[in-house]
Design a protein around this motif. Sequence first.
Motif, PDB file in Angstrom:
ATOM      1  N   UNK A   1      37.136  -0.039 -24.666  1.00  0.00           N
ATOM      2  CA  UNK A   1      36.246  -0.991 -24.024  1.00  0.00           C
ATOM      3  C   UNK A   1      36.226  -0.728 -22.529  1.00  0.00           C
ATOM      4  N   UNK A   2      35.015  -0.576 -21.974  1.00  0.00           N
ATOM      5  CA  UNK A   2      34.866  -0.335 -20.539  1.00  0.00           C
ATOM      6  C   UNK A   2      34.162  -1.537 -19.924  1.00  0.00           C
ATOM      7  N   UNK A   3      34.864  -2.247 -19.052  1.00  0.00           N
ATOM      8  CA  UNK A   3      34.260  -3.322 -18.274  1.00  0.00           C
ATOM      9  C   UNK A   3      33.900  -2.733 -16.912  1.00  0.00           C
ATOM     10  N   UNK A   4      32.601  -2.712 -16.583  1.00  0.00           N
ATOM     11  CA  UNK A   4      32.210  -2.002 -15.361  1.00  0.00           C
ATOM     12  C   UNK A   4      31.182  -2.793 -14.563  1.00  0.00           C
ATOM     13  N   UNK A   5      31.134  -2.464 -13.275  1.00  0.00           N
ATOM     14  CA  UNK A   5      30.147  -3.053 -12.369  1.00  0.00           C
ATOM     15  C   UNK A   5      28.846  -2.253 -12.480  1.00  0.00           C
ATOM     16  N   UNK A   6      27.707  -2.933 -12.545  1.00  0.00           N
ATOM     17  CA  UNK A   6      26.438  -2.226 -12.791  1.00  0.00           C
ATOM     18  C   UNK A   6      25.778  -1.666 -11.540  1.00  0.00           C
ATOM     19  N   UNK A   7      26.336  -0.605 -10.978  1.00  0.00           N
ATOM     20  CA  UNK A   7      25.600   0.123  -9.947  1.00  0.00           C
ATOM     21  C   UNK A   7      25.789   1.619 -10.171  1.00  0.00           C
ATOM     22  N   UNK A  41      36.036 -11.831 -17.278  1.00  0.00           N
ATOM     23  CA  UNK A  41      36.499 -13.086 -16.709  1.00  0.00           C
ATOM     24  C   UNK A  41      36.357 -14.263 -17.677  1.00  0.00           C
ATOM     25  N   UNK A  42      35.703 -14.042 -18.803  1.00  0.00           N
ATOM     26  CA  UNK A  42      35.548 -15.100 -19.784  1.00  0.00           C
ATOM     27  C   UNK A  42      36.699 -15.128 -20.777  1.00  0.00           C
ATOM     28  N   UNK A  43      36.698 -16.129 -21.647  1.00  0.00           N
ATOM     29  CA  UNK A  43      37.758 -16.276 -22.638  1.00  0.00           C
ATOM     30  C   UNK A  43      37.487 -15.474 -23.904  1.00  0.00           C
ATOM     31  N   UNK A  44      36.286 -14.881 -24.002  1.00  0.00           N
ATOM     32  CA  UNK A  44      35.921 -14.176 -25.219  1.00  0.00           C
ATOM     33  C   UNK A  44      35.864 -12.664 -25.026  1.00  0.00           C
ATOM     34  N   UNK A  45      36.533 -12.151 -24.022  1.00  0.00           N
ATOM     35  CA  UNK A  45      36.554 -10.704 -23.817  1.00  0.00           C
ATOM     36  C   UNK A  45      37.129 -10.042 -25.062  1.00  0.00           C
ATOM     37  N   UNK A  46      36.396  -9.125 -25.673  1.00  0.00           N
ATOM     38  CA  UNK A  46      36.796  -8.576 -26.973  1.00  0.00           C
ATOM     39  C   UNK A  46      38.016  -7.670 -26.871  1.00  0.00           C
ATOM     40  N   UNK A  67      42.347 -12.326 -14.333  1.00  0.00           N
ATOM     41  CA  UNK A  67      41.577 -12.006 -15.541  1.00  0.00           C
ATOM     42  C   UNK A  67      42.298 -10.944 -16.373  1.00  0.00           C
ATOM     43  N   UNK A  68      42.846  -9.926 -15.707  1.00  0.00           N
ATOM     44  CA  UNK A  68      43.575  -8.883 -16.437  1.00  0.00           C
ATOM     45  C   UNK A  68      44.839  -9.456 -17.072  1.00  0.00           C
ATOM     46  N   UNK A  69      45.534 -10.335 -16.335  1.00  0.00           N
ATOM     47  CA  UNK A  69      46.741 -10.953 -16.884  1.00  0.00           C
ATOM     48  C   UNK A  69      46.412 -11.790 -18.117  1.00  0.00           C
ATOM     49  N   UNK A  70      45.299 -12.532 -18.073  1.00  0.00           N
ATOM     50  CA  UNK A  70      44.905 -13.328 -19.243  1.00  0.00           C
ATOM     51  C   UNK A  70      44.579 -12.413 -20.422  1.00  0.00           C
ATOM     52  N   UNK A  71      43.889 -11.325 -20.136  1.00  0.00           N
ATOM     53  CA  UNK A  71      43.535 -10.393 -21.213  1.00  0.00           C
ATOM     54  C   UNK A  71      44.794  -9.816 -21.852  1.00  0.00           C
ATOM     55  N   UNK A  72      45.748  -9.426 -21.021  1.00  0.00           N
ATOM     56  CA  UNK A  72      46.984  -8.841 -21.546  1.00  0.00           C
ATOM     57  C   UNK A  72      47.779  -9.869 -22.338  1.00  0.00           C
ATOM     58  N   UNK A  73      47.717 -11.127 -21.924  1.00  0.00           N
ATOM     59  CA  UNK A  73      48.432 -12.163 -22.671  1.00  0.00           C
ATOM     60  C   UNK A  73      47.835 -12.334 -24.065  1.00  0.00           C
TER      61      UNK A  73
END
Length: 343
Positions: A1-7, A41-46, A67-73
């Motif tokens: 999964x790649x979370x990226x900024x759109x530029x 940053x949401x709670x539903x990051x896959x 956000x990364x800490x929440x994802x890792x948890x």
Amino acid sequence: MIFHHPNRICWASIYPYFHHGAELAARYGTDLRARPIADLFGDEAPPADIVLVQPWFTEDIDRLAQAIARYRARHSSARVIFLDSFAHVDLRFGRALEPLVDLYLRKALFRDRRDFLTPRLGDTNLTEYYMTLYGIPGRVVDRQVPVALLDKLGLIPNFLTAPHLMPQFLGELPDLKGRPIDLHARIATQGTPWYQAMREHAARVTCDLPGIVTTPKDRIGQTRFLEEMRQSKLCWSPFGYGELCWRDIEAYMTGAVLIKPDVSHLDSLPDLYRPHETYLPVRWDFSDFEDVVRNALANPENLRRIALTAFQACRDYLNKGRFVDDCAAHLTVADASIVTDAA
């Protein structure tokens, strides 16, 4: 999964994963997906086995770290990799992210990794040098980079892998004959005080060079810019806010020999900055610029050699699937349970 900024700067380093998607799947069993960085940053990051995170440099670092800490948890076995797309050669997010990421990848790294630990006047190694050169006041910034982060550093490709550049290296060699322009030197100058002073200086050294045909200074569109570069023997590419620039790759692509401040202090991927082989280095204060230009123009056969060597170095990296090889360090996983759960 790649979370990226759109530029387009961020996409330049994301695009090759999809360009080589079939080969990555065959080699590493990858199933690639991409989502906007906002989704992290949401709670539903896959969930995913491997997560690549690529924000823009203006992102709030505390918000990102949370956000990364929440994802890792939520997904404790995920491997988290930070893709730093920033121009500046520093680790400005390093202190906050070191405990949270497994790898920290950049387009360029100091050859001596411990240089990342050094506080800098202004902001970076470039601000320190040019603020000192031009007498611009400022304060010293200490990024407080953890020493442990140095072992997590790695490289991702530079601008070479942008989708509008890659195909150009897979076609015909550039025509090096009949180039009426000696020096391509359209230099934008507006920016922060140190940047503007440096770029104005870089523009000045191209003026008043008797006998050398140089481009005008005004700004033009991208299509015309590249057409003009294809008519040029040399291309002057001073630093931007970081050392590596789009123009470097555009020079290689069009067959204009790159003149650039010396970047021997950096590692990059692929290694396209080989002095007198793929580009002509000048001093950071540009004091030898005219000599380098005149000596280059006096030896057209050497110019041809450098232009072809640079183009071929780019082509070889793209044509031989070396991006796929380079992904081994971060796309190899031992346990595919998360992808199974996600499916």
